[in-house]
Write a protein that holds these residues in place. Structure first.
Motif, mmCIF file in Angstrom:
data_model
loop_
_atom_site.group_PDB
_atom_site.id
_atom_site.type_symbol
_atom_site.label_atom_id
_atom_site.label_comp_id
_atom_site.label_asym_id
_atom_site.label_seq_id
_atom_site.Cartn_x
_atom_site.Cartn_y
_atom_site.Cartn_z
ATOM 1 N N THR A 32 0.416 -1.224 -0.621
ATOM 2 C CA THR A 32 -0.408 -0.054 0.503
ATOM 3 C C THR A 32 0.981 1.027 0.209
ATOM 4 O OG1 THR A 32 -1.402 -1.508 0.591
ATOM 5 C CG2 THR A 32 -1.885 1.400 0.973
ATOM 6 N N LEU A 33 1.400 1.187 0.753
ATOM 7 C CA LEU A 33 2.464 2.034 0.820
ATOM 8 C C LEU A 33 3.406 2.783 -0.304
ATOM 9 C CD1 LEU A 33 4.140 2.858 4.381
ATOM 10 C CD2 LEU A 33 2.921 3.986 3.699
ATOM 11 N N ALA A 34 3.344 1.261 -0.952
ATOM 12 C CA ALA A 34 4.264 1.456 -2.620
ATOM 13 C C ALA A 34 3.732 2.714 -3.517
ATOM 14 C CB ALA A 34 4.613 0.290 -3.179
ATOM 15 N N ALA A 35 2.416 2.996 -3.724
ATOM 16 C CA ALA A 35 1.741 3.907 -3.948
ATOM 17 C C ALA A 35 2.383 5.000 -3.861
ATOM 18 C CB ALA A 35 0.599 3.888 -4.783
ATOM 19 N N ARG A 36 2.118 5.689 -2.701
ATOM 20 C CA ARG A 36 2.584 6.956 -1.988
ATOM 21 C C ARG A 36 2.773 7.764 -0.797
ATOM 22 N NH1 ARG A 36 -2.617 6.243 -2.594
ATOM 23 N NH2 ARG A 36 -4.044 7.859 -0.922
ATOM 24 N N THR A 37 3.739 8.183 -0.095
ATOM 25 C CA THR A 37 3.461 8.265 0.919
ATOM 26 C C THR A 37 1.931 8.672 2.213
ATOM 27 O OG1 THR A 37 5.282 9.664 1.500
ATOM 28 C CG2 THR A 37 4.432 10.000 3.681
ATOM 29 N N MET A 38 1.111 8.102 3.190
ATOM 30 C CA MET A 38 0.329 7.937 3.351
ATOM 31 C C MET A 38 0.362 8.169 5.124
ATOM 32 S SD MET A 38 -1.644 4.692 1.256
ATOM 33 C CE MET A 38 -1.728 4.919 -0.002
ATOM 34 N N ARG A 39 -0.716 8.885 5.149
ATOM 35 C CA ARG A 39 -1.117 8.949 6.775
ATOM 36 C C ARG A 39 -1.666 7.960 7.344
ATOM 37 N NH1 ARG A 39 -3.318 15.052 7.478
ATOM 38 N NH2 ARG A 39 -2.709 14.625 9.724
ATOM 39 N N PHE A 40 -1.667 8.080 8.738
ATOM 40 C CA PHE A 40 -2.202 6.545 9.477
ATOM 41 C C PHE A 40 -3.633 5.775 8.692
ATOM 42 C CE2 PHE A 40 -4.728 3.873 13.074
ATOM 43 C CZ PHE A 40 -3.246 2.902 13.300
ATOM 44 N N ASN A 41 -4.964 7.679 8.913
ATOM 45 C CA ASN A 41 -6.574 6.832 8.161
ATOM 46 C C ASN A 41 -6.322 6.307 6.671
ATOM 47 O OD1 ASN A 41 -7.138 7.269 10.958
ATOM 48 N ND2 ASN A 41 -7.866 9.224 10.362
ATOM 49 N N GLU A 42 -5.669 6.925 6.333
ATOM 50 C CA GLU A 42 -5.298 6.628 4.520
ATOM 51 C C GLU A 42 -5.091 5.100 4.843
ATOM 52 O OE1 GLU A 42 -4.104 9.991 1.550
ATOM 53 O OE2 GLU A 42 -2.382 10.085 3.520
ATOM 54 N N LEU A 43 -3.571 4.639 5.359
ATOM 55 C CA LEU A 43 -3.726 3.308 5.513
ATOM 56 C C LEU A 43 -4.700 2.438 5.625
ATOM 57 C CD1 LEU A 43 0.086 3.634 6.280
ATOM 58 C CD2 LEU A 43 -0.725 2.598 4.654
ATOM 59 N N MET A 44 -5.392 2.899 6.348
ATOM 60 C CA MET A 44 -6.550 2.102 7.094
ATOM 61 C C MET A 44 -7.744 1.782 6.404
ATOM 62 S SD MET A 44 -7.386 2.181 10.871
ATOM 63 C CE MET A 44 -8.856 0.625 11.160
ATOM 64 N N ARG A 45 -8.004 2.736 5.484
ATOM 65 C CA ARG A 45 -8.614 3.228 4.132
ATOM 66 C C ARG A 45 -9.179 1.278 3.507
ATOM 67 N NH1 ARG A 45 -9.742 7.869 5.949
ATOM 68 N NH2 ARG A 45 -8.516 9.405 3.836
ATOM 69 N N GLU A 46 -7.752 2.204 2.930
ATOM 70 C CA GLU A 46 -6.938 1.026 1.522
ATOM 71 C C GLU A 46 -7.238 -0.634 1.691
ATOM 72 O OE1 GLU A 46 -5.295 2.346 -1.467
ATOM 73 O OE2 GLU A 46 -6.146 4.086 -1.409
ATOM 74 N N ILE A 47 -6.346 -0.579 3.005
ATOM 75 C CA ILE A 47 -5.877 -1.813 3.654
ATOM 76 C C ILE A 47 -7.572 -2.667 3.555
ATOM 77 C CG2 ILE A 47 -5.253 -3.643 5.075
ATOM 78 C CD1 ILE A 47 -2.302 -1.630 5.462
ATOM 79 N N GLY A 48 -8.027 -1.882 4.532
ATOM 80 C CA GLY A 48 -9.562 -2.179 4.635
ATOM 81 C C GLY A 48 -10.286 -3.014 5.337
ATOM 82 N N ASP A 49 -9.949 -4.628 6.180
ATOM 83 C CA ASP A 49 -10.545 -4.992 7.430
ATOM 84 C C ASP A 49 -8.848 -4.796 8.517
ATOM 85 O OD1 ASP A 49 -8.921 -7.054 5.971
ATOM 86 O OD2 ASP A 49 -10.473 -8.518 6.544
ATOM 87 N N VAL A 50 -8.116 -4.317 8.370
ATOM 88 C CA VAL A 50 -7.122 -4.894 9.596
ATOM 89 C C VAL A 50 -8.080 -3.766 10.680
ATOM 90 C CG1 VAL A 50 -5.788 -2.286 8.617
ATOM 91 C CG2 VAL A 50 -4.880 -3.830 10.448
ATOM 92 N N SER A 51 -7.170 -3.396 12.501
ATOM 93 C CA SER A 51 -7.559 -2.726 12.923
ATOM 94 C C SER A 51 -6.778 -1.976 13.479
ATOM 95 C CB SER A 51 -7.868 -3.756 14.141
ATOM 96 O OG SER A 51 -6.578 -3.842 15.205
ATOM 97 N N LYS A 52 -6.762 -0.453 14.438
ATOM 98 C CA LYS A 52 -6.216 0.300 14.660
ATOM 99 C C LYS A 52 -5.153 -0.056 15.089
ATOM 100 C CE LYS A 52 -9.411 4.594 14.576
ATOM 101 N NZ LYS A 52 -9.869 4.922 15.148
ATOM 102 N N GLN A 53 -5.263 -0.756 16.218
ATOM 103 C CA GLN A 53 -4.169 -1.275 16.988
ATOM 104 C C GLN A 53 -3.144 -1.979 16.133
ATOM 105 O OE1 GLN A 53 -5.957 -3.836 20.114
ATOM 106 N NE2 GLN A 53 -3.707 -4.313 21.828
#
Length: 117
Positions: A32-53
């Motif tokens: 997911t980070l290969a595409a670009r630099t991201m913030r935490f919530n962006e990563l969560m949205r892109e990955i999908g079913d991962v918990s915050k923890q």
């Protein structure tokens, strides 16, 4: 111990590295980070079913191992971004080969599981 001697969690360096990056979430974060630099919530949205923890834990481990860089900006509200390091980017090529192999062979593996199950 000489300063250039490394200590691994396990006696086998290959297993030590693969155990850290081969978990369920690390590869997804790296891809997911290969595409670009991201913030935490962006990563969560892109990955999908991962918990915050779990995402937080995964990012911390990837940062400890040098695959991901965390940059905190002194702003209000605080802004933190995650990006691949040179080491993280260097892992994308072998990871891509593994993904292609898995894609090419998934059907054969599934069929073998049916025969054994």
């Amino acid at each position: 111990m000489p300063k250039d001697e490394f200590v691994f969690d396990q006696p086998c360096p290959i297993r030590d590295v693969l155990d850290r990056i081969g978990d369920q979430w690390s590869m997804l974060v790296l891809v997911t980070l290969a595409a670009r630099t991201m913030r935490f919530n962006e990563l969560m949205r892109e990955i999908g079913d991962v918990s915050k923890q779990m995402l937080s834990k995964t990012l911390k481990r990837l940062e400890q191992d040098g695959f991901v860089a965390r940059t905190a900006y002194p702003e209000v509200p605080p802004r933190v971004e995650y990006a691949l390091t040179d080491l993280g980017r260097s892992f994308l090529e072998p990871l891509g080969s593994l993904v292609r192999w898995a894609d090419d062979n998934h059907r054969a593996i599934a069929e073998a599981r049916k025969r054994e199950g």
